[in-house]
Design a protein around this motif. Structure first.
Motif, PDB file in Angstrom:
ATOM      1  N   ASP A  52       0.794  -1.246   0.100  1.00  0.00           N
ATOM      2  CA  ASP A  52      -0.158   0.045   0.114  1.00  0.00           C
ATOM      3  C   ASP A  52       0.929   1.419  -0.080  1.00  0.00           C
ATOM      4  N   GLY A  53       2.037   1.343   0.676  1.00  0.00           N
ATOM      5  CA  GLY A  53       2.832   2.383   0.892  1.00  0.00           C
ATOM      6  C   GLY A  53       3.593   2.676  -0.530  1.00  0.00           C
ATOM      7  N   LEU A  54       3.866   1.705  -1.373  1.00  0.00           N
ATOM      8  CA  LEU A  54       4.713   1.560  -2.562  1.00  0.00           C
ATOM      9  C   LEU A  54       3.365   2.232  -3.253  1.00  0.00           C
ATOM     10  N   ALA A  55       2.310   1.969  -3.607  1.00  0.00           N
ATOM     11  CA  ALA A  55       1.227   2.385  -4.355  1.00  0.00           C
ATOM     12  C   ALA A  55       1.151   3.813  -4.019  1.00  0.00           C
ATOM     13  N   ALA A  56       0.919   4.285  -2.810  1.00  0.00           N
ATOM     14  CA  ALA A  56       0.950   5.640  -2.499  1.00  0.00           C
ATOM     15  C   ALA A  56       2.115   6.613  -2.883  1.00  0.00           C
ATOM     16  N   ARG A  57       3.329   5.905  -2.919  1.00  0.00           N
ATOM     17  CA  ARG A  57       4.413   6.474  -3.167  1.00  0.00           C
ATOM     18  C   ARG A  57       4.326   7.102  -4.699  1.00  0.00           C
ATOM     19  N   ALA A  58       3.558   6.423  -5.400  1.00  0.00           N
ATOM     20  CA  ALA A  58       3.585   6.867  -6.979  1.00  0.00           C
ATOM     21  C   ALA A  58       2.787   8.238  -6.902  1.00  0.00           C
ATOM     22  N   ASN A  59       2.265   8.674  -6.134  1.00  0.00           N
ATOM     23  CA  ASN A  59       1.632   9.912  -6.211  1.00  0.00           C
ATOM     24  C   ASN A  59       2.566  11.179  -6.315  1.00  0.00           C
ATOM     25  N   PHE A  60       3.762  10.672  -5.830  1.00  0.00           N
ATOM     26  CA  PHE A  60       4.840  11.856  -5.515  1.00  0.00           C
ATOM     27  C   PHE A  60       5.764  11.858  -7.001  1.00  0.00           C
ATOM     28  N   GLY A  61       5.146  10.978  -7.980  1.00  0.00           N
ATOM     29  CA  GLY A  61       5.883  10.957  -9.347  1.00  0.00           C
ATOM     30  C   GLY A  61       7.146  10.131  -9.234  1.00  0.00           C
ATOM     31  N   ARG A  62       7.530   9.813 -10.408  1.00  0.00           N
ATOM     32  CA  ARG A  62       8.905   8.916 -10.492  1.00  0.00           C
ATOM     33  C   ARG A  62      10.283   9.460 -10.246  1.00  0.00           C
ATOM     34  N   GLU A  63      10.537  10.660  -9.985  1.00  0.00           N
ATOM     35  CA  GLU A  63      11.776  11.431  -9.709  1.00  0.00           C
ATOM     36  C   GLU A  63      11.741  11.000  -8.289  1.00  0.00           C
ATOM     37  N   ASP A  66      14.776  14.416  -2.917  1.00  0.00           N
ATOM     38  CA  ASP A  66      16.046  14.367  -2.151  1.00  0.00           C
ATOM     39  C   ASP A  66      15.856  14.859  -0.654  1.00  0.00           C
ATOM     40  N   SER A  67      16.875  14.805   0.160  1.00  0.00           N
ATOM     41  CA  SER A  67      16.678  14.997   1.557  1.00  0.00           C
ATOM     42  C   SER A  67      15.561  16.398   2.039  1.00  0.00           C
ATOM     43  N   ASN A  68      16.044  17.473   0.954  1.00  0.00           N
ATOM     44  CA  ASN A  68      15.262  18.570   1.293  1.00  0.00           C
ATOM     45  C   ASN A  68      13.796  18.614   0.914  1.00  0.00           C
ATOM     46  N   LEU A  69      13.489  17.690   0.006  1.00  0.00           N
ATOM     47  CA  LEU A  69      11.933  17.769  -0.483  1.00  0.00           C
ATOM     48  C   LEU A  69      11.238  16.801   0.497  1.00  0.00           C
ATOM     49  N   LEU A  70      12.024  15.915   0.975  1.00  0.00           N
ATOM     50  CA  LEU A  70      11.415  14.903   1.954  1.00  0.00           C
ATOM     51  C   LEU A  70      11.316  15.525   3.317  1.00  0.00           C
ATOM     52  N   HIS A  71      12.059  16.602   3.672  1.00  0.00           N
ATOM     53  CA  HIS A  71      11.735  17.465   4.872  1.00  0.00           C
ATOM     54  C   HIS A  71      10.562  18.234   4.792  1.00  0.00           C
ATOM     55  N   VAL A  72      10.162  18.649   3.657  1.00  0.00           N
ATOM     56  CA  VAL A  72       8.933  19.359   3.367  1.00  0.00           C
ATOM     57  C   VAL A  72       7.800  18.615   3.358  1.00  0.00           C
ATOM     58  N   VAL A  73       7.848  17.510   2.299  1.00  0.00           N
ATOM     59  CA  VAL A  73       6.579  16.831   2.040  1.00  0.00           C
ATOM     60  C   VAL A  73       6.078  16.060   3.182  1.00  0.00           C
ATOM     61  N   ARG A  74       7.307  15.448   4.278  1.00  0.00           N
ATOM     62  CA  ARG A  74       6.924  14.607   5.254  1.00  0.00           C
ATOM     63  C   ARG A  74       6.191  15.330   6.483  1.00  0.00           C
ATOM     64  N   ASP A 105       6.267  22.677  -5.241  1.00  0.00           N
ATOM     65  CA  ASP A 105       4.980  23.150  -5.907  1.00  0.00           C
ATOM     66  C   ASP A 105       5.164  22.836  -7.454  1.00  0.00           C
ATOM     67  N   ASP A 106       6.244  23.074  -8.146  1.00  0.00           N
ATOM     68  CA  ASP A 106       6.377  23.063  -9.490  1.00  0.00           C
ATOM     69  C   ASP A 106       6.090  21.424  -9.771  1.00  0.00           C
ATOM     70  N   ARG A 107       6.630  20.530  -9.026  1.00  0.00           N
ATOM     71  CA  ARG A 107       6.287  19.184  -9.439  1.00  0.00           C
ATOM     72  C   ARG A 107       5.023  18.689  -9.012  1.00  0.00           C
ATOM     73  N   GLY A 108       4.077  19.581  -8.377  1.00  0.00           N
ATOM     74  CA  GLY A 108       2.508  19.320  -8.110  1.00  0.00           C
ATOM     75  C   GLY A 108       2.503  18.374  -7.092  1.00  0.00           C
ATOM     76  N   ILE A 109       3.529  18.333  -5.975  1.00  0.00           N
ATOM     77  CA  ILE A 109       3.251  17.407  -4.801  1.00  0.00           C
ATOM     78  C   ILE A 109       3.062  18.143  -3.736  1.00  0.00           C
ATOM     79  N   LEU A 110       2.936  19.356  -3.527  1.00  0.00           N
ATOM     80  CA  LEU A 110       2.764  20.369  -2.651  1.00  0.00           C
ATOM     81  C   LEU A 110       1.779  21.538  -2.783  1.00  0.00           C
ATOM     82  N   ASP A 111       0.790  21.802  -1.848  1.00  0.00           N
ATOM     83  CA  ASP A 111      -0.042  23.024  -2.058  1.00  0.00           C
ATOM     84  C   ASP A 111       0.590  24.316  -1.407  1.00  0.00           C
ATOM     85  N   THR A 112       0.653  25.220  -2.154  1.00  0.00           N
ATOM     86  CA  THR A 112       1.079  26.620  -1.589  1.00  0.00           C
ATOM     87  C   THR A 112       0.240  27.837  -1.949  1.00  0.00           C
ATOM     88  N   ARG A 113       0.310  28.638  -1.251  1.00  0.00           N
ATOM     89  CA  ARG A 113      -0.182  29.785  -1.502  1.00  0.00           C
ATOM     90  C   ARG A 113       0.110  31.160  -0.731  1.00  0.00           C
TER      91      ARG A 113
END
Length: 350
Positions: A52-63, A66-74, A105-113
């Protein structure tokens, strides 16, 4: 087959289809090659995943993230919040966090305003706990006594650090009743895989020695320096402890790199646009083959500096199917498609 590189591709192909050895698959796997941390690089990495976790990981794209992005999305909140209130301090300047927020935001994996001059963020999906176990495999088809002596210190470091859940050595089957690898000075915590390089199916690899499961959630020991004065050198080794939090971050970073790269990315660093380059499908796995040298070439040999390199004739690249873009482009696309088939489809859910 006449190179460790070709042997390595066969191990990766087998692991992708039949891991774990001598057993039934209980969870999906992601296989990659030539990954690791600053001081150590593993030949083959097997990521055992929660389905189930692997299927959910697909939401974040195939790229990879990195550690900085992980800090934000997690750490992104479920409701809108100013990013400095929502995220724990990263240990580096906030301006780099803002850069990561914009990349997410550019990759579409986070909402910003923006409210005034403040950036507010909100997660799109919770980042899943998709990594169950990490397995490291060192590939040594010809495990002679001298090769084992050179390999043993690396495996001892892997065991002491315990960044992977298991450590294995893969070596070619010699045809002897007892594999010589069992008599070499390999740490007992490391498992041994005996590989038939030209074999097919699950039986092509046998677990000759089972590894010991390592304590990945405990502090690890990073061996920095060893005495090198011979058998009579009684000076102390230098080491340092690896914090469990650091290990957790590194494990996830390795898994993310494995998710992106897989093991078929070798064509990106070779020259498939050479007229002598082809994929040889006659063995257990399609391996690069050089017609000019009549061998399975390595990545170092297959470069523009190779004296036998000849670019594809322009006429090859002007033909239609199946050579649209030339044989080299077709090979790279074929490998990319095969890698993509090993990842779940992206199925975003709001």
């Amino acid at each position: 087959m006449n190179s460790e590189f070709a042997f390595e591709l066969g191990v990766c192909q087998w692991a992708e289809r039949y891991w774990p050895p001598n057993g039934e698959r209980e969870r999906p796997v992601v296989v990659a090659r030539q990954l690791g941390v600053k001081r150590r690089r593993w030949d083959t990495v097997v990521i055992e995943c929660d389905p189930d976790g692997l299927a959910a990981r697909a939401n974040f794209g195939r790229e990879r993230l990195d550690s900085n992005l992980l800090h934000v999305v997690r750490n992104a909140p479920a409701e809108w919040a100013w990013y400095r209130d929502a995220l724990p301090h990263p240990g580096y300047p906030w301006r780099y966090v803002r850069e990561s927020i914009h990349r997410a935001d550019d990759r579409g994996i986070l909402d910003t305003r923006t409210e005034g001059n403040r950036i507010h963020i909100r997660r799109k999906w919770p980042y899943p706990d998709w990594v169950e176990r990490i397995v490291a495999i060192e590939n040594k088809p010809d495990l002679t006594a001298s090769a084992a002596r050179a390999l043993a210190p690396q495996l001892e470091r892997d065991v002491a650090l315990a960044l992977a859940d298991e450590v294995w050595v893969a070596t070619a089957d010699t045809g002897e009743r007892v594999t010589p690898a069992l008599f070499e000075g390999i740490p007992v915590e490391a498992g041994i895989l005996t590989v038939d390089p030209d074999g097919r199916g699950a039986s092509a690899v046998d677990a000759t020695w089972q590894p010991r499961s390592l304590s990945v959630t405990d502090p690890g020991t990073r061996i920095v320096e060893r005495p090198d004065g011979g058998n009579r050198d009684a000076s102390a080794a230098r080491f340092e402890y690896a914090d469990p939090a650091w290990k957790e971050q590194k494990r996830l970073a390795i898994a993310e790199r494995a998710y992106e790269r897989g093991w078929r990315s070798y064509a990106d660093s070779m020259r498939p646009d050479c007229r002598h380059f082809e994929l040889d499908p006659t063995a257990a796995v399609a391996r690069p083959y050089c017609q000019a040298k009549s061998c399975h070439q390595t990545q170092t040999e297959c470069a523009g500096s190779c004296p036998a390199f000849e670019p594809e004739p322009p006429a090859w690249r002007q033909q239609g199917w199946p050579l649209d873009g030339g044989p080299g482009g077709t090979i790279k696309q074929l490998l990319a498609d095969q890698r993509a088939r090993q990842r779940p489809d992206q199925t975003p859910t709001e």
